[in-house]
Design an enzyme around this catalytic site. Sequence first.
Site, PDB file in Angstrom:
ATOM      1  N   CYS A 233       0.847  -1.194   0.000  1.00 54.36           N
ATOM      2  CA  CYS A 233       0.000   0.000   0.000  1.00 54.36           C
ATOM      3  C   CYS A 233       0.887   1.251   0.000  1.00 54.36           C
ATOM      4  CB  CYS A 233      -0.905   0.008   1.221  1.00 54.36           C
ATOM      5  SG  CYS A 233      -2.080   1.390   1.224  1.00 54.36           S
TER       6      CYS A 233
ATOM      7  N   ASP B 143       0.414   3.773   1.692  1.00 53.17           N
ATOM      8  CA  ASP B 143       0.391   4.335   3.051  1.00 53.17           C
ATOM      9  C   ASP B 143       1.802   4.624   3.567  1.00 53.17           C
ATOM     10  OD1 ASP B 143       0.235   4.415   6.023  1.00 53.17           O
ATOM     11  OD2 ASP B 143      -1.872   3.935   5.673  1.00 53.17           O
TER      12      ASP B 143
ATOM     13  N   ARG C  56       2.973   4.754   6.341  1.00 52.89           N
ATOM     14  CA  ARG C  56       3.401   4.001   7.524  1.00 52.89           C
ATOM     15  C   ARG C  56       3.854   2.584   7.204  1.00 52.89           C
ATOM     16  NH1 ARG C  56      -2.228   4.948  10.369  1.00 52.89           N
ATOM     17  NH2 ARG C  56      -2.767   4.395   8.238  1.00 52.89           N
TER      18      ARG C  56
ATOM     19  N   HIS D 126      -2.286  -4.026   4.910  1.00 54.54           N
ATOM     20  CA  HIS D 126      -2.070  -3.625   6.310  1.00 54.54           C
ATOM     21  C   HIS D 126      -3.403  -3.260   6.941  1.00 54.54           C
ATOM     22  CE1 HIS D 126      -2.499   0.826   5.870  1.00 54.54           C
ATOM     23  NE2 HIS D 126      -2.339   0.495   4.607  1.00 54.54           N
TER      24      HIS D 126
ATOM     25  N   CYS E 118      -6.070   0.302   6.997  1.00 57.22           N
ATOM     26  CA  CYS E 118      -5.803   0.820   5.650  1.00 57.22           C
ATOM     27  C   CYS E 118      -6.906   1.803   5.245  1.00 57.22           C
ATOM     28  CB  CYS E 118      -5.739  -0.342   4.657  1.00 57.22           C
ATOM     29  SG  CYS E 118      -5.405   0.191   2.962  1.00 57.22           S
TER      30      CYS E 118
HETATM   31 CO    CO Z   1      -3.368   1.195   3.029  1.00 64.84          CO
END
Ligand code: CO
Length: 195
Positions: free
Chosen positions: A42, A44, A46, A98, A101
């Site tokens: 992803c 993302d 993080r 994750h 998400c």
């Molecule tokens: Co995500």
Amino acid sequence: MADLDYIFEQNEQWREKVTVEDPTFFETLANQHTPEILWIGCSDARVPANQITGLLPGEIFVHRNIANMVIHSDLNSLSVIQYAVEVLKVKHIIITGHYECGGISAALDPKDHGLIDNWLRHIRDVIRFNEEEFSTVPQDQYANRLTELNVIEQVRNLSETTVVKHALDSDRELTLHGWVYSLKSGKLKELCRVE
Ligand code: CO
């Protein structure tokens, strides 16, 4: 521009630290690109692939998009997969979702998000494909289970791409993995594997 000066300073510090530890690090890396792993994760912020796997630059080829999707008609991810399999000859492709998400949450939220809803549609399809299971999943576990089933579905999509099919048919050493990452604990967990 001035706001980001700290990044150039950090880059300089990192460069010096790496060079002290291994004076040939950059020269060696510049001359070879031989990762054995393709990571599809992803976007993302993080979930940085190298950091959470403890792998060094050069050890993992990375593609990231919202909710770690492999869409049959997405030329971007398909091109990455082709390059990884046919040129780099990676031995493993890992799709990592994750928990927490934003893409999964947005897919579960009926409100209008604009253009991205076309992308999220593919996640909503995962609910439809697994309707029976979702009818029994408690509300508070819905997003987590969708995260996991989405990874499994994307591994299936990956296995159906022409590039991966040809590789598996020709007895190439290639394993597909579906993993999920917990933001709360930093832990990776295996969900499925295709050999
Ligand atoms: Co995500």
